[in-house]
Design a protein around this motif. Structure first.
Motif, short mmCIF file in Angstrom:
data_model
loop_
_atom_site.label_atom_id
_atom_site.label_comp_id
_atom_site.label_asym_id
_atom_site.label_seq_id
_atom_site.Cartn_x
_atom_site.Cartn_y
_atom_site.Cartn_z
N ILE A 26 -4.60 9.81 24.82
CA ILE A 26 -4.73 8.55 25.54
C ILE A 26 -3.30 8.16 25.94
O ILE A 26 -2.46 7.91 25.07
CB ILE A 26 -5.36 7.45 24.67
N ALA A 27 -3.05 8.15 27.25
CA ALA A 27 -1.70 7.85 27.72
C ALA A 27 -1.55 6.34 27.91
O ALA A 27 -2.51 5.63 28.18
CB ALA A 27 -1.44 8.57 29.03
N GLN A 28 -0.32 5.88 27.73
CA GLN A 28 0.05 4.53 28.16
C GLN A 28 0.86 4.71 29.43
O GLN A 28 1.97 5.24 29.38
CB GLN A 28 0.87 3.81 27.08
N ARG A 29 0.25 4.34 30.54
CA ARG A 29 0.84 4.64 31.84
C ARG A 29 0.62 3.44 32.76
O ARG A 29 -0.49 2.95 32.90
CB ARG A 29 0.14 5.86 32.43
N ASN A 30 1.73 2.96 33.36
CA ASN A 30 1.65 1.82 34.28
C ASN A 30 0.95 0.62 33.63
O ASN A 30 0.10 -0.04 34.24
CB ASN A 30 0.93 2.20 35.58
N ILE A 31 1.30 0.37 32.37
CA ILE A 31 0.75 -0.76 31.61
C ILE A 31 -0.78 -0.69 31.54
O ILE A 31 -1.49 -1.69 31.67
CB ILE A 31 1.23 -2.12 32.16
N ARG A 32 -1.28 0.53 31.38
CA ARG A 32 -2.71 0.73 31.17
C ARG A 32 -2.91 1.82 30.13
O ARG A 32 -2.05 2.67 29.95
CB ARG A 32 -3.41 1.20 32.45
N PHE A 33 -4.08 1.77 29.50
CA PHE A 33 -4.49 2.92 28.70
C PHE A 33 -5.26 3.85 29.63
O PHE A 33 -6.19 3.41 30.31
CB PHE A 33 -5.38 2.48 27.54
N VAL A 34 -4.88 5.12 29.64
CA VAL A 34 -5.53 6.10 30.51
C VAL A 34 -5.99 7.28 29.65
O VAL A 34 -5.14 7.92 29.01
CB VAL A 34 -4.55 6.61 31.60
N PRO A 35 -7.30 7.57 29.63
CA PRO A 35 -8.37 6.85 30.32
C PRO A 35 -8.69 5.51 29.68
O PRO A 35 -8.31 5.23 28.55
CB PRO A 35 -9.56 7.81 30.21
N PHE A 36 -9.43 4.72 30.44
CA PHE A 36 -9.83 3.39 29.97
C PHE A 36 -10.84 3.51 28.82
O PHE A 36 -10.79 2.75 27.86
CB PHE A 36 -10.44 2.63 31.15
N VAL A 37 -11.76 4.46 28.95
CA VAL A 37 -12.74 4.72 27.89
C VAL A 37 -12.62 6.18 27.47
O VAL A 37 -12.65 7.08 28.30
CB VAL A 37 -14.19 4.45 28.37
N THR A 38 -12.42 6.40 26.18
CA THR A 38 -12.30 7.74 25.62
C THR A 38 -13.36 7.92 24.55
O THR A 38 -13.55 7.04 23.72
CB THR A 38 -10.91 7.92 24.96
N VAL A 39 -14.06 9.04 24.58
CA VAL A 39 -15.02 9.36 23.52
C VAL A 39 -14.50 10.57 22.76
O VAL A 39 -14.03 11.54 23.36
CB VAL A 39 -16.42 9.68 24.08
N VAL A 40 -14.53 10.49 21.45
CA VAL A 40 -14.15 11.64 20.61
C VAL A 40 -15.23 11.82 19.55
O VAL A 40 -15.88 10.85 19.14
CB VAL A 40 -12.78 11.43 19.92
N PRO A 41 -15.41 13.07 19.10
CA PRO A 41 -16.34 13.26 17.98
C PRO A 41 -15.70 12.77 16.69
O PRO A 41 -14.47 12.79 16.55
CB PRO A 41 -16.56 14.78 17.97
N VAL A 42 -16.53 12.35 15.77
CA VAL A 42 -16.01 11.86 14.50
C VAL A 42 -15.20 12.98 13.83
O VAL A 42 -15.59 14.14 13.87
CB VAL A 42 -17.16 11.32 13.61
N GLY A 43 -14.04 12.62 13.31
CA GLY A 43 -13.14 13.61 12.70
C GLY A 43 -12.04 14.08 13.63
O GLY A 43 -11.08 14.70 13.18
N ALA A 44 -12.18 13.79 14.92
CA ALA A 44 -11.17 14.26 15.89
C ALA A 44 -9.92 13.38 15.81
O ALA A 44 -9.95 12.27 15.28
CB ALA A 44 -11.74 14.23 17.30
N THR A 45 -8.85 13.91 16.36
CA THR A 45 -7.57 13.19 16.40
C THR A 45 -7.33 12.65 17.79
O THR A 45 -7.51 13.35 18.78
CB THR A 45 -6.43 14.13 16.00
N VAL A 46 -6.95 11.37 17.86
CA VAL A 46 -6.54 10.76 19.12
C VAL A 46 -5.02 10.72 19.13
O VAL A 46 -4.40 10.34 18.14
CB VAL A 46 -7.13 9.34 19.25
N ARG A 47 -4.44 11.14 20.26
CA ARG A 47 -2.99 11.18 20.38
C ARG A 47 -2.53 10.19 21.45
O ARG A 47 -2.87 10.34 22.62
CB ARG A 47 -2.53 12.60 20.73
N PHE A 48 -1.78 9.17 21.03
CA PHE A 48 -1.25 8.18 21.98
C PHE A 48 0.09 8.68 22.49
O PHE A 48 0.95 9.08 21.70
CB PHE A 48 -1.09 6.83 21.30
N ASP A 95 -12.07 9.01 11.78
CA ASP A 95 -13.09 9.57 10.90
C ASP A 95 -14.24 8.62 10.59
O ASP A 95 -15.08 8.93 9.76
CB ASP A 95 -12.47 10.14 9.62
N VAL A 96 -14.28 7.48 11.27
CA VAL A 96 -15.40 6.56 11.08
C VAL A 96 -16.08 6.33 12.43
O VAL A 96 -15.42 5.94 13.39
CB VAL A 96 -14.92 5.21 10.49
N PRO A 97 -17.40 6.60 12.52
CA PRO A 97 -18.08 6.40 13.80
C PRO A 97 -18.06 4.92 14.20
O PRO A 97 -18.04 4.04 13.34
CB PRO A 97 -19.53 6.85 13.53
#
Ligand code: CU
Length: 219
Positions: free
Chosen positions: A59-81, A127-129
Protein backbone atom coordinates in the motif's frame (compact mmCIF):
# COMPACT_ATOMS: atom_id res chain seq x y z
CA UNK A 1 -6.22 -40.96 -32.65
CA UNK A 2 -9.00 -41.65 -30.18
CA UNK A 3 -6.49 -42.10 -27.39
CA UNK A 4 -4.77 -38.84 -28.27
CA UNK A 5 -8.09 -36.99 -28.12
CA UNK A 6 -8.94 -38.61 -24.82
CA UNK A 7 -5.54 -37.71 -23.43
CA UNK A 8 -5.94 -34.15 -24.68
CA UNK A 9 -9.36 -33.72 -23.08
CA UNK A 10 -8.15 -35.29 -19.85
CA UNK A 11 -5.25 -32.85 -19.82
CA UNK A 12 -7.66 -29.96 -20.41
CA UNK A 13 -9.80 -31.15 -17.50
CA UNK A 14 -6.78 -31.44 -15.24
CA UNK A 15 -5.61 -27.98 -16.21
CA UNK A 16 -9.06 -26.56 -15.52
CA UNK A 17 -8.99 -28.20 -12.09
CA UNK A 18 -5.52 -26.88 -11.37
CA UNK A 19 -6.27 -23.32 -12.41
CA UNK A 20 -9.85 -23.26 -11.20
CA UNK A 21 -12.64 -21.11 -12.49
CA UNK A 22 -12.99 -17.43 -13.08
CA UNK A 23 -15.69 -15.40 -11.40
CA UNK A 24 -16.62 -12.01 -12.74
CA UNK A 25 -18.95 -9.64 -10.97
CA UNK A 26 -20.35 -6.34 -12.10
CA UNK A 27 -21.46 -4.04 -9.28
CA UNK A 28 -23.65 -0.96 -9.65
CA UNK A 29 -25.04 1.72 -7.37
CA UNK A 30 -28.80 1.85 -6.73
CA UNK A 31 -29.19 4.21 -9.71
CA UNK A 32 -27.25 1.90 -12.02
CA UNK A 33 -23.85 3.62 -12.07
CA UNK A 34 -20.68 1.48 -11.89
CA UNK A 35 -19.58 1.01 -8.27
CA UNK A 36 -15.80 1.13 -7.77
CA UNK A 37 -13.85 0.21 -4.61
CA UNK A 38 -16.12 -2.70 -3.73
CA UNK A 39 -14.25 -5.61 -2.17
CA UNK A 40 -15.59 -8.92 -3.45
CA UNK A 41 -14.77 -12.08 -1.54
CA UNK A 42 -15.54 -15.54 -2.96
CA UNK A 43 -16.37 -18.16 -0.33
CA UNK A 44 -16.68 -21.73 -1.66
CA UNK A 45 -19.45 -23.63 0.13
CA UNK A 46 -17.30 -26.77 0.30
CA UNK A 47 -14.05 -26.99 2.24
CA UNK A 48 -11.08 -25.77 0.25
CA UNK A 49 -7.36 -26.44 0.17
CA UNK A 50 -5.26 -23.85 1.96
CA UNK A 51 -3.61 -21.50 -0.51
CA UNK A 52 -0.06 -20.15 -0.17
CA UNK A 53 0.14 -16.65 1.24
CA UNK A 54 1.03 -13.92 -1.24
CA UNK A 55 4.21 -11.85 -1.16
CA UNK A 56 3.83 -8.71 0.99
CA UNK A 57 1.01 -6.60 -0.44
CA UNK A 58 2.10 -3.00 -1.01
CA UNK A 59 0.00 0.00 0.00
CA UNK A 60 1.78 3.12 -1.22
CA UNK A 61 1.50 6.59 0.24
CA UNK A 62 1.51 8.68 -2.91
CA UNK A 63 0.30 12.24 -3.51
CA UNK A 64 -1.24 12.32 -0.02
CA UNK A 65 -3.32 9.23 -0.73
CA UNK A 66 -3.24 5.58 0.11
CA UNK A 67 -2.86 3.65 -3.14
CA UNK A 68 -4.84 1.52 -3.64
CA UNK A 69 -7.75 3.02 -1.75
CA UNK A 70 -9.13 -0.44 -0.92
CA UNK A 71 -6.79 -3.41 -0.43
CA UNK A 72 -7.87 -6.98 0.29
CA UNK A 73 -5.43 -9.49 1.74
CA UNK A 74 -5.95 -13.04 2.98
CA UNK A 75 -5.71 -13.51 6.71
CA UNK A 76 -2.06 -14.08 7.67
CA UNK A 77 -0.70 -11.99 4.80
CA UNK A 78 1.70 -9.09 5.26
CA UNK A 79 0.82 -5.55 4.24
CA UNK A 80 3.79 -3.37 3.31
CA UNK A 81 3.43 0.41 3.60
CA UNK A 82 5.77 2.31 1.30
CA UNK A 83 6.03 6.10 1.39
CA UNK A 84 6.57 7.45 -2.13
CA UNK A 85 6.02 11.08 -1.17
CA UNK A 86 8.86 13.49 -0.51
CA UNK A 87 7.52 14.19 2.96
CA UNK A 88 6.69 12.18 6.03
CA UNK A 89 3.44 10.42 6.74
CA UNK A 90 2.21 9.13 10.04
CA UNK A 91 0.07 6.11 9.25
CA UNK A 92 -2.45 4.82 11.73
CA UNK A 93 -5.39 2.47 11.93
CA UNK A 94 -8.64 4.11 12.90
CA UNK A 95 -12.30 3.22 13.33
CA UNK A 96 -14.11 2.69 10.03
CA UNK A 97 -17.60 2.78 8.61
CA UNK A 98 -19.69 5.87 7.79
CA UNK A 99 -20.39 6.34 11.51
CA UNK A 100 -16.80 5.70 12.57
CA UNK A 101 -17.87 2.92 14.87
CA UNK A 102 -16.21 -0.12 13.27
CA UNK A 103 -13.16 -1.11 15.31
CA UNK A 104 -10.08 -1.88 13.20
CA UNK A 105 -9.13 -5.56 12.98
CA UNK A 106 -5.63 -4.53 13.96
CA UNK A 107 -4.38 -1.36 15.65
CA UNK A 108 -1.14 0.28 14.62
CA UNK A 109 0.53 3.62 14.25
CA UNK A 110 3.92 4.51 12.83
CA UNK A 111 5.76 7.36 11.22
CA UNK A 112 6.92 6.90 7.63
CA UNK A 113 10.00 8.88 6.62
CA UNK A 114 9.90 10.75 3.33
CA UNK A 115 10.94 8.92 0.20
CA UNK A 116 14.64 9.55 -0.43
CA UNK A 117 15.27 10.23 3.25
CA UNK A 118 15.08 6.80 4.83
CA UNK A 119 12.30 5.02 2.98
CA UNK A 120 12.08 1.99 5.22
CA UNK A 121 8.91 0.12 4.39
CA UNK A 122 6.73 -0.90 7.32
CA UNK A 123 5.49 -4.48 7.26
CA UNK A 124 2.42 -5.53 9.21
CA UNK A 125 1.07 -9.05 9.47
CA UNK A 126 -2.71 -9.05 9.19
CA UNK A 127 -3.71 -12.05 11.24
CA UNK A 128 -7.20 -11.07 12.36
CA UNK A 129 -10.07 -11.09 9.82
CA UNK A 130 -12.04 -7.87 9.49
CA UNK A 131 -11.48 -4.38 8.18
CA UNK A 132 -8.99 -1.63 9.00
CA UNK A 133 -9.54 2.01 8.08
CA UNK A 134 -6.29 3.85 7.42
CA UNK A 135 -5.57 7.46 8.23
CA UNK A 136 -2.61 9.80 8.65
CA UNK A 137 -1.90 12.01 11.65
CA UNK A 138 -0.32 14.64 9.41
CA UNK A 139 -2.82 14.72 6.56
CA UNK A 140 -6.43 14.57 7.74
CA UNK A 141 -7.81 13.88 4.26
CA UNK A 142 -5.85 10.64 3.77
CA UNK A 143 -8.08 7.60 3.81
CA UNK A 144 -7.55 4.00 2.89
CA UNK A 145 -9.02 0.63 3.74
CA UNK A 146 -7.74 -2.88 4.26
CA UNK A 147 -10.00 -5.92 4.23
CA UNK A 148 -8.51 -8.99 5.89
CA UNK A 149 -10.32 -11.84 4.20
CA UNK A 150 -10.92 -15.38 5.44
CA UNK A 151 -11.00 -16.58 1.84
CA UNK A 152 -8.00 -16.42 -0.51
CA UNK A 153 -10.20 -15.53 -3.52
CA UNK A 154 -11.08 -11.85 -3.79
CA UNK A 155 -10.78 -8.71 -5.91
CA UNK A 156 -11.79 -5.05 -5.81
CA UNK A 157 -14.11 -3.53 -8.42
CA UNK A 158 -12.49 -1.10 -10.86
CA UNK A 159 -13.90 2.17 -12.21
CA UNK A 160 -16.28 0.15 -14.39
CA UNK A 161 -17.60 -1.63 -11.30
CA UNK A 162 -16.09 -4.93 -12.43
CA UNK A 163 -14.04 -7.40 -10.42
CA UNK A 164 -12.54 -10.62 -11.78
CA UNK A 165 -11.38 -13.40 -9.50
CA UNK A 166 -9.34 -16.26 -10.95
CA UNK A 167 -8.52 -19.70 -9.60
CA UNK A 168 -11.85 -20.25 -7.84
CA UNK A 169 -12.61 -23.94 -7.22
CA UNK A 170 -15.58 -25.32 -9.15
CA UNK A 171 -18.77 -25.76 -7.18
CA UNK A 172 -21.12 -23.53 -5.26
CA UNK A 173 -19.72 -20.28 -3.94
CA UNK A 174 -21.03 -17.31 -2.04
CA UNK A 175 -19.92 -13.82 -3.02
CA UNK A 176 -19.65 -11.31 -0.20
CA UNK A 177 -19.39 -7.63 -0.99
CA UNK A 178 -18.00 -4.84 1.15
CA UNK A 179 -17.69 -1.11 0.57
CA UNK A 180 -16.03 1.30 3.05
CA UNK A 181 -19.15 3.48 3.29
CA UNK A 182 -21.75 0.78 3.77
CA UNK A 183 -24.00 0.98 6.82
CA UNK A 184 -25.23 -2.60 6.58
CA UNK A 185 -24.01 -5.79 4.94
CA UNK A 186 -24.60 -6.29 1.25
CA UNK A 187 -26.73 -9.28 0.27
CA UNK A 188 -24.58 -12.34 -0.41
CA UNK A 189 -24.79 -13.82 -3.90
CA UNK A 190 -24.80 -17.55 -4.56
CA UNK A 191 -23.21 -18.79 -7.74
CA UNK A 192 -22.38 -22.11 -9.31
CA UNK A 193 -18.83 -22.06 -10.67
CA UNK A 194 -18.07 -24.52 -13.49
CA UNK A 195 -15.00 -23.18 -15.27
CA UNK A 196 -16.40 -19.68 -15.05
CA UNK A 197 -19.35 -17.75 -13.71
CA UNK A 198 -20.57 -14.19 -13.67
CA UNK A 199 -23.02 -12.16 -11.64
CA UNK A 200 -24.44 -8.69 -11.28
CA UNK A 201 -24.94 -6.96 -7.97
CA UNK A 202 -26.39 -3.68 -6.78
CA UNK A 203 -25.22 -1.93 -3.64
CA UNK A 204 -27.84 -1.25 -0.97
CA UNK A 205 -26.72 2.40 -0.72
CA UNK A 206 -25.23 5.12 -2.91
CA UNK A 207 -21.52 5.69 -2.25
CA UNK A 208 -20.17 9.21 -2.54
CA UNK A 209 -18.34 9.91 -5.75
CA UNK A 210 -14.60 9.70 -5.54
CA UNK A 211 -12.27 11.03 -8.17
CA UNK A 212 -9.43 13.42 -8.88
CA UNK A 213 -11.71 16.44 -8.47
CA UNK A 214 -13.49 15.26 -5.36
CA UNK A 215 -11.78 14.99 -1.99
CA UNK A 216 -11.74 11.55 -0.39
CA UNK A 217 -14.76 10.93 1.82
CA UNK A 218 -14.54 12.34 5.33
CA UNK A 219 -16.25 10.35 8.01
CU1 CU B 1 0.24 11.74 5.61
Amino acid sequence: MKNTLLAASLLALLQAAAHGGQVQISVTTPDGQPAADVAVMVHPTAAWTAQPLPEPVVIAQRNIRFVPFVTVVPVGATVRFVNQDRFDHHVRSQPGGPLGNVAPARQFEFRMAAAGKDPTPADLKMDVPGTVALGCHLHGSMRGHVVVSTTPWFAVTDDKGVATIAGVPDGQVELKLWHPEQLSDQAAIRLQVAGSASADARLNFAPRRRGAAAPPPRY
